[in-house]
Scaffold this active site. Structure first.
Site: not given
Length: 737
Positions: A418, A471
């Site tokens: 993330d 990401e």
């Protein structure tokens, strides 16, 4: 308290100096083993124990109930001592107001951690911290119990506290292993299931009780204690999956990911119902994922996190599955069941930042230990979180070990990392004057880049066939390029640019799409610069952005037609696929983590039709190598029509490694176009194998009757031409007969 002459026998002090006892009583003694436990006294041994509130203590033989000695009271209540004529293993029989306790003396055991465990930790390369640090159920010298180990180099004293010692930090102060800054203690007879924390005396006073950074289990929130976990002894039955995983997850394989939040996919009793545990979730989720044809599920972070509204993206326990859905053993069984059903499991993982909760990692030992000290480096203004100091060797190793823990211990197939963009840049979301340049004066976070490269190298060695997915929302070069070639080494990167462009296009009224035509074609300009996943994730259906179906323009019929066409465009575009739960059947409302999905909508034909379309798209995607085999090779894609902005029509070929073609044609207006000529590489029969406007999906059932013939007429650089009927707001797929 002033020092008094110590009581001696045979020249050895039976009692320590008053000043040392005073430190022990006040909880500021940094070396309890220098006072407590057995100490040589000529041919014998002096045993000391500090047990506040104990009524009396006897020394028993280790292997029998023989009383070796009654212990005398020392200078202060709770301090006991005795002398034995010879050293020997012993136990303590302690009388408390509530009953008796017989146990070995924690201070009778020598140093616990091996030198190699300490060396590797200090070097930042201990990949199995989850098996060594934290609370480990083990045996020492044949005695069962729990060994605790925690890193806190700037603490003056640390104690393990829990129900087992009435949360009294005077009872179990730990041994400091210098110079590594690791504290350790073995507590005999302690068993799994015990909640615990660390009581830490910092340089400037007592700190709030801390949870264990390497805890393997935790209390159910809102409880914040760590929990002693039994060793994970799941008997895995997924060898067939593990043997084929590398092939299933290669850049040539079909990868279709269903992203979900475990607590809101379904609940027992609807919106207000309880959360399903991992076993119950597996019984319901796995058949659904199989029916829908997804190859993988992606779980939003299931590492323990104090605030449910963070959806797991602010975790504090990087080694512990949240207690919300069951035990670590339950989670392992869930993954095993997925693998046996042919479904891969991806975990969202957060090495960028952590929350500021007082029981967490921030200011852990009274200093900035896990985070950068300066707020320009160590505090994330957007998320009110601390930023990991990955340039610190021990923190670097801590996060590496967390990644390896999930991949090896739980057989997780991939980590989706993330917020990579926030890690790569020191000025991420900061104004001028609010960030500190790197040592070369640049904005790149060199230590985070080094960590990500090392992470990907380590995963390749420790978990062959596993993926690491970034990401990453910027144009940082080489995210999925091998480390040895100067890249970050990720397996795939989320294509955030494609997502933003195509969503902007599809939200336009069809009459205006002519002015935004390039947003659908631009992604192919850079499609082969990385290995991409096309993500329609949870981020696109929260915070006022509206659901995916609600982004679509037009009346109800057109909204569903646009949804079907958009998903079809996505599934036929180069790149692996990711779709957030609920988007597959057109949920109207934004996702809410406290409510289950609106499954009742499937009673309505258009919602059910959207769901069936997605299942059929997954089927075609998996069965047709042309749609996935050359995702990372320009030979797998060819524009035929990319410039018909007036009609908002696009046409392209996808090819497999043998050159076999599929034709995809998209019409993003609500107008039926008859006799639309498209060049194709072969004359003769072509089968229409998919039509998003089919009646079974809720469409108008306009199409080409399942079959039509291409004539030998050059068009769009191809030797033959198909004369197609293009349904409204649709995508059709054809292949040579």
């Amino acid at each position: 308290m002033t020092d008094r002459p110590a009581v001696t026998l045979s020249g050895t002090s039976l009692l320590p100096r008053d000043s040392e006892v005073d430190k022990l009583v006040r909880g500021v003694h940094g070396d309890p083993f220098s006072i407590l436990g057995p100490h040589a006294d000529g041919d014998g041994v002096v045993i000391r124990a500090y047990l506040p509130n104990a009524l009396g203590v006897e020394v028993l033989a280790r292997d029998s109930d023989e009383v070796l000695s009654s212990m005398d009271q020392g200078q202060v209540p709770g301090l006991f001592f005795a002398r034995l004529d010879r050293p020997q293993p012993y136990r303590l029989s302690i009388r408390w107001a509530g009953g008796a306790q017989v146990t070995e003396d924690p201070y009778s055991f020598g140093p616990l951690l091996g030198e190699m465990d300490i060396y590797l930790f200090s070097e930042g390369n201990h990949r199995y911290m989850g098996k060594v640090y934290g609370a480990q159920v083990t045996e020492v010298d044949g005695v069962p119990g729990v060994r605790f180990a925690v890193w806190a180099p700037n603490a003056r004293r640390i104690s393990v506290v829990g129900n087992f010692n009435s949360w009294d930090g005077r009872r179990h102060p730990m041994r400091h292993r210098l110079p590594a800054g690791v504290w350790e203690l073995f507590i005999p007879r302690l068993e799994p299931g015990e909640p615990y924390k660390y009581e830490i005396l910092g340089q400037y006073g007592m700190l709030p009780l801390r949870a264990d950074p390497v805890a393997l289990a935790t209390e159910m929130p809102p409880g914040t204690a760590s929990v002693v976990a039994a060793p994970l002894e799941h008997q895995w039955s997924d060898q067939a999956w593990m043997d084929t995983r590398a092939a299933r997850q290669s850049v040539e394989a079909p990868i279709s990911i269903y992203e979900l939040h475990a607590g809101s996919w379904r609940r027992d009793g609807g919106d207000e119902g309880r959360l399903y545990n991992w076993h119950e979730l597996a019984e319901r989720l796995i058949p659904y994922v199989q029916e829908m044809g997804f190859t993988h599920i992606e779980l939003m972070p299931i590492m323990e996190h104090p605030f449910g509204g963070s959806w797991g993206y602010q975790p504090l326990s990087q080694f512990a599955p949240t207690a919300r859905y069951g035990s670590p053993q339950d989670f392992a069984a869930f993954i095993d069941a997925c693998h046996q059903a042919g479904i891969g499991v991806i975990l969202d993982w957060v090495p960028a930042h952590f929350p500021t909760d007082v029981h967490g990692l921030g200011d852990f030992d009274g200093t900035a230990l896990y985070e950068y000290a300066h707020p320009f480096e160590g505090f994330h203004q957007d998320w009110d979180t601390f930023i990991y100091n990955l340039g610190r060797t021990e923190v670097h190793g801590f996060m590496l070990a967390s990644a390896v823990h999930w991949l090896r211990e739980f057989h997780v197939d991939a980590l989706r990392v993330d917020a990579v963009a926030s890690m790569l840049y020191r000025d991420y979301s900061r104004k001028d004057g609010e960030w500190i340049p790197n040592r070369y004066g640049g904005r790149e976070n060199l230590e985070a880049i080094d960590f990500l490269q090392h992470l990907n190298e380590v995963v390749a060695l420790e978990a062959p066939g596993a993926l690491v997915i970034a990401e990453e929302s910027t144009a940082f070069p080489g995210v999925s390029k091998p480390v040895e070639q100067g890249g970050l080494g990720f397996s795939f990167k989320w294509n955030m640019g494609w997502m933003h462009d195509t969503l902007k296009y599809i939200q336009e009224n069809p009459i205006h799409r002519t002015y935004h035509h390039d947003k659908m074609t631009f992604g192919m300009i850079y499609a082969y610069s990385e290995h991409f996943v096309l993500p329609i994730s949870h981020d696109e259906v929260v915070h006022g952005k509206g659901s995916l179906i609600d982004k679509m323009p037009g009346d109800r019929w057109q909204k569903f037609a646009n949804l079907r066409a958009y998903l079809s465009f996505m599934w036929t575009h180069p790149g692996k696929k990711l779709l957030f739960m609920g988007c597959e059947f057109g949920q109207w409302r934004e996702w809410n983590h406290d409510r289950e999905l609106d499954w009742f909508l499937l009673d309505e034909p258009d919602h059910c039709g959207a769901q069936k379309l997605l299942a059929d798209l997954n089927s075609v995607y998996r069965q047709q190598p042309a749609l996935h085999e050359l995702d990372s090779d320009p030979k797998g894609f060819q524009w035929l029509i990319g410039d018909d902005r007036g009609n908002s029509v696009f046409a392209w070929l996808r090819r497999d490694s043998s050159g076999y073609p599929l034709l995809v044609v998209a019409n993003f207006t609500p107008v039926i176009r008859e006799g639309y000529g498209v060049g194709v590489p072969r004359a003769g029969g072509w089968l229409e194998i998919f039509n998003s406007d089919a009646e079974c999906y809720g469409g108008s059932n306009v199409g080409n009757g399942g079959w039509l013939e291409a004539v030998e007429e050059e068009n769009h650089g191809q030797p033959a031409t198909l004369s197609l009927t293009l349904p409204p707001l649709s995508v059709v797929i054809l292949r040579p007969q």
